[in-house]
Design a protein around this motif. Sequence first.
Motif, PDB file in Angstrom:
ATOM      1  N   ARG A 127       0.852  -1.196   0.000  1.00  0.00           N
ATOM      2  CA  ARG A 127       0.000   0.000   0.000  1.00  0.00           C
ATOM      3  C   ARG A 127       0.885   1.242   0.000  1.00  0.00           C
ATOM      4  NH1 ARG A 127      -5.072  -0.704  -0.218  1.00  0.00           N
ATOM      5  NH2 ARG A 127      -5.981  -2.604   0.559  1.00  0.00           N
ATOM      6  N   LYS A 145       2.092   4.464   1.271  1.00  0.00           N
ATOM      7  CA  LYS A 145       2.118   5.032   2.621  1.00  0.00           C
ATOM      8  C   LYS A 145       2.277   6.558   2.574  1.00  0.00           C
ATOM      9  CE  LYS A 145       4.496   3.862   6.912  1.00  0.00           C
ATOM     10  NZ  LYS A 145       5.525   2.983   7.459  1.00  0.00           N
ATOM     11  N   GLU A 205       3.018  -5.983   2.151  1.00  0.00           N
ATOM     12  CA  GLU A 205       2.122  -6.804   2.972  1.00  0.00           C
ATOM     13  C   GLU A 205       2.875  -7.527   4.083  1.00  0.00           C
ATOM     14  OE1 GLU A 205       0.037  -9.424   0.315  1.00  0.00           O
ATOM     15  OE2 GLU A 205      -1.515  -7.923  -0.084  1.00  0.00           O
ATOM     16  N   GLY A 234      -2.735   5.042   0.745  1.00  0.00           N
ATOM     17  CA  GLY A 234      -3.570   3.869   0.992  1.00  0.00           C
ATOM     18  C   GLY A 234      -3.869   3.063  -0.256  1.00  0.00           C
ATOM     19  N   ASP A 235      -3.547   3.592  -1.447  1.00  0.00           N
ATOM     20  CA  ASP A 235      -3.788   2.850  -2.689  1.00  0.00           C
ATOM     21  C   ASP A 235      -3.054   1.510  -2.670  1.00  0.00           C
ATOM     22  OD1 ASP A 235      -5.374   4.760  -3.897  1.00  0.00           O
ATOM     23  OD2 ASP A 235      -3.786   5.574  -5.174  1.00  0.00           O
ATOM     24  N   PRO A 236      -3.716   0.434  -3.128  1.00  0.00           N
ATOM     25  CA  PRO A 236      -3.021  -0.846  -3.269  1.00  0.00           C
ATOM     26  C   PRO A 236      -2.068  -0.793  -4.468  1.00  0.00           C
ATOM     27  CG  PRO A 236      -5.300  -1.052  -3.983  1.00  0.00           C
ATOM     28  CD  PRO A 236      -5.134   0.338  -3.461  1.00  0.00           C
ATOM     29  N   LYS A 242      -0.194   0.998  -9.508  1.00  0.00           N
ATOM     30  CA  LYS A 242      -1.491   0.876  -8.859  1.00  0.00           C
ATOM     31  C   LYS A 242      -2.223  -0.356  -9.373  1.00  0.00           C
ATOM     32  CE  LYS A 242      -4.278   4.043  -8.136  1.00  0.00           C
ATOM     33  NZ  LYS A 242      -5.233   5.136  -8.106  1.00  0.00           N
TER      34      LYS A 242
END
Length: 80
Positions: free
Chosen positions: A11, A13, A40, A59-61, A79
């Motif tokens: 993610r 940060k 992760e 916060g985007d994966p 992304k």
Amino acid sequence: MEWQEARGRGRLKSFSEIWKPGHPGWIPMTPYLVGLVELEEGPTMLSHILADNNDARVGDPLFFAPTQVGERVLPLFRKI
């Protein structure tokens, strides 16, 4: 400490949009994003982020995306 294989997902940060790079070799890439990616598995790493500059949000994966830049392959993130 020991090496641990990572799955390559994390993610965003924190990030910054770079308009004036510190090295002339990056001028063709400007503007570009550099950010902290929290994997992760826990560690955080600094990386270029492949996203439209107005599309990145904390916060985007993200997923690992090795990318050819000139003569080198760099560990970038994209992304999901």
